[in-house]
Design an enzyme around this catalytic site. Structure first.
Site, PDB file in Angstrom:
ATOM      1  N   TYR A 112    -111.094   8.431  22.177  1.00  0.00           N
ATOM      2  CA  TYR A 112    -111.179   8.233  23.622  1.00  0.00           C
ATOM      3  C   TYR A 112    -112.601   7.949  24.107  1.00  0.00           C
ATOM      4  CZ  TYR A 112    -106.521  10.363  23.586  1.00  0.00           C
ATOM      5  OH  TYR A 112    -105.202  10.630  23.341  1.00  0.00           O
ATOM      6  N   THR A 113    -113.600   8.407  23.397  1.00  0.00           N
ATOM      7  CA  THR A 113    -114.981   8.282  23.866  1.00  0.00           C
ATOM      8  C   THR A 113    -115.674   7.078  23.239  1.00  0.00           C
ATOM      9  OG1 THR A 113    -115.813   9.736  22.121  1.00  0.00           O
ATOM     10  CG2 THR A 113    -115.156  10.775  24.193  1.00  0.00           C
TER      11      THR A 113
END
Length: 691
Positions: A84-85
């Protein structure tokens, strides 16, 4: 470079894949997979956790990775999953990797010998001091605090000027650690020890202020805006809540965490009538709002673990930079000479272009043309190849001028590099210049405040010596003001407000002192604390002042007497009087060594308290006065001089329930006695016969 292998491999992996600050961010999972597959085969969690920490502004003084997404919080929340990052290098980290492609450091094969990785980064920045580090490996632990980049760069410059620079001089440049979460460092004694030996501790407090209620409709508030380094805010608040439930801290009615992206703000609502300074002191004493940061500067030097003091850390960084700049300059010089050699060939060809063209056209193959150029014009193979690859546009006048300009620039650069490599002092000048550039580009203001240490001469040197007015109330509020605050008035004048006080509080004493004087603050428990007058916040005429508990490390005690002293003299004494009639005479020199945590001034019997302290010459007459109105006159010669911490002798026999309230010097002709209901009388001293 201040990096462990996983940190170094992560940064190098991002650099190698072009994940730099001027490019879009890339998924963390992609970066982790690349680093794990090429350089660090130890599991993805160790790599991702490392990258996450390098992207946390509360963990690193200068972040190495710029993150996009959820990278955790100071409450201990974990980061989002790597899918996600997104991340990319921070410009600061690129300064550590700069010149990596110029043979400045050694490279070794990676784990499967398919690639090579650097053993250390060129590190234009003294990152080990700036960001610190901590960890445990093979039975040895290291824990190094972060520092301010500007101050570290200034210390590097000072070391370059004088490798024997003293710890005191370095302390003026680098007054102590600078934590990313701010806070207040209490004194510099611990820092001196760390800088001198490589080991020690510093005390760090959070930043808190007391917001007093207006109109008395509610209780006061304590607002905390900064926490000590590595303190988990959520756990800290939870611990205080438990202490409030268990009545270990009494007076807090509500705790609110109002923190946001702008910063920390934790509000403690206090019960009406509760003394906020006492609660704040309990928070400092019993919670992580005041924490110790233990330091052990253990680093790997030439493959061996060593504990380094500040000289060692600066010295090894300078030696590393000398080696890097020497290797970089040799690389640049070699490349410049090679390029100049090619340009000489091109210029020769341009000068005799018709002959060169004829020679090439007369050759049946490229190899024969090369050999013809070498034999006819005295060129080598590299120059001949450059001529054969030369484009026709080079024949234009402007293109020829560009070659001449490039040659002139190369000659200048070669001369500069040759001069640079000619002596180590020139290399040190280059280090000094680059360090100043780094400081200007990435440096920022100090975040961690430093409480003025008692006897901190470097601080006093910056303070103008003047006389000020100090006032203290019975509730232990203290403030200082300039004497110019008051104007002279004639008899019958109304006067002006000298101090605003809380209800049921009143001014206990007012005295004039030099701003560099010591204040000896004696408490009811017989302890003494040292305070410099300049450490008292300057206040307006109508201000209440600051609770003295915020300036001293008091332990459930109140200040009863404050005595200003400029110098501690052998021929001057302090005479103590206790509630139960004990008298103790101690030389002033016994108090000449200030301690930030205070110390015992006298020893008290059970149930006794210190009532009053006066300064004497050793040849004064004194009067002890009791609550029931009894007064006893005696000469201080009858009191034996003792050391600090002594019990003393009986000064006055008291009736049942009677207590001593004051001790007075016989400096005038009369004794003025005032009772608690306002009755007063004046008595000549001659009416008191000596006992």
């Amino acid at each position: 470079d201040g990096l462990k292998p996983v940190h170094r491999r992560s940064l190098y992996g991002m650099w190698d894949m072009g994940n730099t600050s001027d490019k879009p961010t890339k998924k963390s999972a992609r970066v982790v997979g690349d680093v794990m597959g090429k350089y660090h085969p130890h599991g993805d969690s160790s790599i991702y956790d490392t990258i996450v920490k390098m992207a946390q502004p509360f963990s690193y003084r200068h972040m190495l990775v710029q993150g996009q997404g959820n990278f955790g919080s100071i409450d201990g929340d974990s980061a989002a999953a790597s899918r996600y990052t997104e991340v990319r290098l921070f410009p600061y980290a690129e300064a550590l990797l700069e010149d990596l492609d110029k043979e400045t450091v050694d490279f070794v094969p990676n784990y499967d010998e398919s690639l090579k990785e650097p053993t250390v980064l060129p590190a234009k920045i003294p990152n080990l001091l700036v960001n610190g580090t901590d960890g445990i490996a093979v039975g040895m632990a290291t824990k190094m605090p972060p520092h301010n980049l500007r101050e570290v760069c200034a210390a590097v410059s000072a070391y370059l000027d004088n490798p024997e620079v003293s710890v005191e001089d370095l302390l003026r440049i680098m007054p102590g650690p600078d934590f990313p979460t701010g806070g207040i460092m209490m004194g510099v004694d611990g820092v001196k020890n760390i800088y001198a030996t490589g080991q020690g501790r510093v005390i760090v407090r959070g930043v808190a202020e007391i917001e007093e209620s207006e109109g008395g409709n509610r209780g006061d508030r304590i607002i905390v805006t900064e926490l000590p380094y590595q303190v988990n805010k959520a756990q800290w608040i939870s611990g205080i809540a438990d202490m409030v439930k268990e009545k270990r801290i009494d007076g807090i009615t509500d705790i609110r965490d109002e923190s946001d992206k702008e910063g920390i703000r934790v509000v403690f609502e206090l019960r009406k009538g509760t003394m906020a300074p006492v609660i704040l002191n309990n928070l400092y004493k019993n919670t992580a709002l005041e924490s110790s940061f233990w330091t052990s500067n253990l680093a790997i030097v030439d493959g061996q673990p060593k504990i380094l003091n500040l000289h060692g850390l600066l010295g090894h960084f300078v030696q590393h930079r000398i080696e890097v700049i020497r290797r970089r300059s040799e690389f640049d010089l070699r490349k410049a000479q090679e390029r100049l050699h090619l340009l000489d060939g091109l210029l020769l060809a341009l000068a005799r272009i018709d002959e060169v063209i004829a020679a090439i056209r007369g050759s049946d193959t490229v190899d024969n043309a090369r050999l013809t150029l070498i034999s006819r014009f005295g060129l080598d193979e590299l120059q001949a190849n450059a001529i054969l690859q030369m484009q026709l546009r080079r024949l234009a006048a402007l293109e020829q001028q560009k070659i001449n300009d490039e040659k002139a620039g190369l000659v200048t650069e070669i001369n500069r590099l040759t001069t640079l490599l000619s002596s180590e002092s020139n290399i040190k000048d280059e280090i000094r210049r680059e360090t100043a550039e780094v400081s200007a580009k990435f440096g920022d203001a100090r975040r961690t405040q430093i409480a003025n240490a008692v006897g901190d001469i470097s601080t006093e040197d910056l303070i103008e010596d003047k006389t000020v007015l100090v006032s203290i109330t019975t509730a232990n509020y203290i403030k200082r003001m300039d004497l110019d605050t008051y104007r002279k008035q004639r008899r019958g004048g109304r006067g002006v407000t000298g101090m605003t006080t809380k209800e049921e509080d009143f001014v206990d004493s007012v005295f004039v002192a030099g701003i560099k004087d010591f204040l000896l603050c004696f408490t009811n428990l017989g302890r003494v604390y040292w305070l410099k007058v300049y450490e008292i916040p300057e206040s307006s005429r109508v201000a209440k002042g600051k609770p003295i508990v915020n300036l001293l490390n008091l332990k459930d005690e109140i200040v009863t007497t404050v005595i200003p002293i400029r110098e501690f003299r052998e021929d001057r004494f302090l005479l103590f009087a206790t509630k139960l009639g004990q008298v103790i005479k101690v030389p002033q020199t016994e108090f000449a060594n200030p301690r930030s945590v205070g110390t015992n001034a006298i020893r008290l019997r059970e149930g006794d308290q210190l009532v009053d302290v006066i300064s004497t010459t050793g040849s004064n007459e004194l009067v002890l006065t009791s609550r029931f109105g009894q007064s006893l006159r005696f000469h201080e010669d009858t009191v034996r001089t003792v050391n600090r911490g002594a019990l003393g002798v009986r000064g006055m026999n008291l009736r049942k329930d009677d207590t001593v309230v004051a001790v007075t010097l016989l400096e005038k002709d009369h004794l003025l006695t005032i009772s608690d209901v306002g009755l007063g009388k004046r008595t000549e001293f001659d009416e008191f016969r000596g006992h």
